[in-house]
Write an enzyme that holds these catalytic residues in place. Structure first.
Site, PDB file in Angstrom:
ATOM      1  N   ASN A 122       0.846  -1.204   0.000  1.00  0.00           N
ATOM      2  CA  ASN A 122       0.000   0.000   0.000  1.00  0.00           C
ATOM      3  C   ASN A 122       0.876   1.246   0.000  1.00  0.00           C
ATOM      4  OD1 ASN A 122      -2.519   1.493   0.363  1.00  0.00           O
ATOM      5  ND2 ASN A 122      -1.809   1.908   2.449  1.00  0.00           N
ATOM      6  N   HIS A 124       0.815   5.179   1.280  1.00  0.00           N
ATOM      7  CA  HIS A 124       0.075   6.034   2.213  1.00  0.00           C
ATOM      8  C   HIS A 124       0.754   7.408   2.283  1.00  0.00           C
ATOM      9  CE1 HIS A 124      -2.621   6.882   5.548  1.00  0.00           C
ATOM     10  NE2 HIS A 124      -1.589   7.486   6.119  1.00  0.00           N
ATOM     11  N   SER A 152       4.741   6.734   2.687  1.00  0.00           N
ATOM     12  CA  SER A 152       5.268   5.428   3.078  1.00  0.00           C
ATOM     13  C   SER A 152       4.675   4.367   2.173  1.00  0.00           C
ATOM     14  CB  SER A 152       4.868   5.082   4.522  1.00  0.00           C
ATOM     15  OG  SER A 152       5.213   6.117   5.419  1.00  0.00           O
ATOM     16  N   ASP A 163      -2.646   0.311   8.143  1.00  0.00           N
ATOM     17  CA  ASP A 163      -1.471   1.163   7.901  1.00  0.00           C
ATOM     18  C   ASP A 163      -0.299   0.847   8.834  1.00  0.00           C
ATOM     19  OD1 ASP A 163      -2.664   2.526   5.773  1.00  0.00           O
ATOM     20  OD2 ASP A 163      -3.547   4.034   7.089  1.00  0.00           O
TER      21      ASP A 163
HETATM   22  C1  GRF Z   1      -2.689   8.839  -2.675  1.00  0.00           C
HETATM   23  O1  GRF Z   1      -2.352   9.977  -1.941  1.00  0.00           O
HETATM   24  C2  GRF Z   1      -2.459   7.595  -1.858  1.00  0.00           C
HETATM   25  O2  GRF Z   1      -1.339   7.668  -1.040  1.00  0.00           O
HETATM   26  C3  GRF Z   1      -3.701   7.544  -1.030  1.00  0.00           C
HETATM   27  O3  GRF Z   1      -4.742   7.934  -1.906  1.00  0.00           O
HETATM   28  C4  GRF Z   1      -4.190   8.779  -2.910  1.00  0.00           C
HETATM   29  C5  GRF Z   1      -4.523   8.159  -4.233  1.00  0.00           C
HETATM   30  O4  GRF Z   1      -4.113   8.954  -5.308  1.00  0.00           O
HETATM   31  N1  GRF Z   1      -3.886   6.233  -0.452  1.00  0.00           N
HETATM   32  P1  GRF Z   1      -4.156   8.383  -6.778  1.00  0.00           P
HETATM   33  O5  GRF Z   1      -5.538   7.763  -6.980  1.00  0.00           O
HETATM   34  O6  GRF Z   1      -3.083   7.349  -6.902  1.00  0.00           O
HETATM   35  O7  GRF Z   1      -3.942   9.548  -7.673  1.00  0.00           O
END
Ligand code: GRF
Length: 219
Positions: A122, A124, A152, A163
């Site tokens: 994932n 984050h 991260s 997370d």
């Molecule tokens: C990103 O900031 C990711 O870290 C979070 O959601 C957002 C998704 O952005 N989990 P995208 O859809 O990849 O543009």
């Protein structure tokens, strides 16, 4: 995916990536481009993109790149677990080696995750363990007043809280005095794209070794 040690990889043939999305898909785009002619070329292909919402931009990005997509919405199933079982079944059917949740806006059902014998990574938008567990990490970091935030990439496992899985890579982004959420989020997002590609590349190249909570990268 049960034990942390099972998250380590061996280098082998082209890895098949399955990407779970919910919206914009800019991290998906970074993976698509890296597979086409970047760090992941010859190492991995995005083989399947699954969205839990219809009509999102991420699906269009996948289609544009010639990648098969599925839309598996909650409303089509008796409950969230059944929906997530359908997602897991599709990932298995497609022979996915690594799942990446890239802006997927739901916590994977723990039972499904426990049974899914595929590693899940994932991205984050904070320096975990700070500001985990929600969808507003950038706003929370700004409101808290930290001077340094970032992003991260971590594993998701059934044994770790949301997370809180083993951290693979982090990148720091300084907070500026004149930042608002949009400005800070844009700088964090730019870091996310390169960090995610880097972490997926390490995994696909068999460079990741997981011991307990510690993720070591053999360069
Ligand atoms: C990103 O900031 C990711 O870290 C979070 O959601 C957002 C998704 O952005 N989990 P995208 O859809 O990849 O543009």
């Amino acid at each position: 995916m049960q034990s942390h040690s099972a998250l380590s990889t061996q280098h082998s043939a082209l890895k098949r990536l399955g990407v779970l999305v919910s919206g914009r898909g800019s991290n998906l785009q970074a993976l698509l481009e890296a597979c086409a002619d970047g760090a992941l070329a010859g190492l991995a292909d995005v083989a399947l993109v699954i969205s839990n919402h219809p009509g999102v931009a991420a699906l269009a990005r996948a289609t544009q790149a010639g990648v098969p997509t599925l839309t598996i919405v909650r409303e089509g199933y008796a409950n969230k677990q059944a929906q997530h079982q359908a997602i897991a079944a599709a990932l298995h059917e497609s022979g996915i080696d690594l799942v990446v949740t890239a802006g997927f806006d739901r916590i994977i059902d723990p039972t499904v995750l426990r049974e899914l014998a595929i590693p899940v990574m994932n991205i984050h938008p904070s320096l975990l363990p700070a500001f985990g567990g929600g969808l507003h990490a950038v706003a929370d970091a700004l409101a808290y007043g930290v001077k340094l935030t970032g992003c991260s990439v971590h594993f998701i496992t059934a044994d770790d809280a949301v997370d809180s899985g083993p951290i693979i890579a982090q990148s720091a982004v300084p907070v500026r005095d004149d930042d608002d959420e949009a400005a800070l989020a844009a700088r964090v997002l730019a870091e996310e794209h390169s960090l995610l590609v880097k972490a997926v590349t390490w995994w696909c190249a068999g460079q990741i070794q997981v011991e307990g909570r510690r993720v070591m990268v053999r360069i």
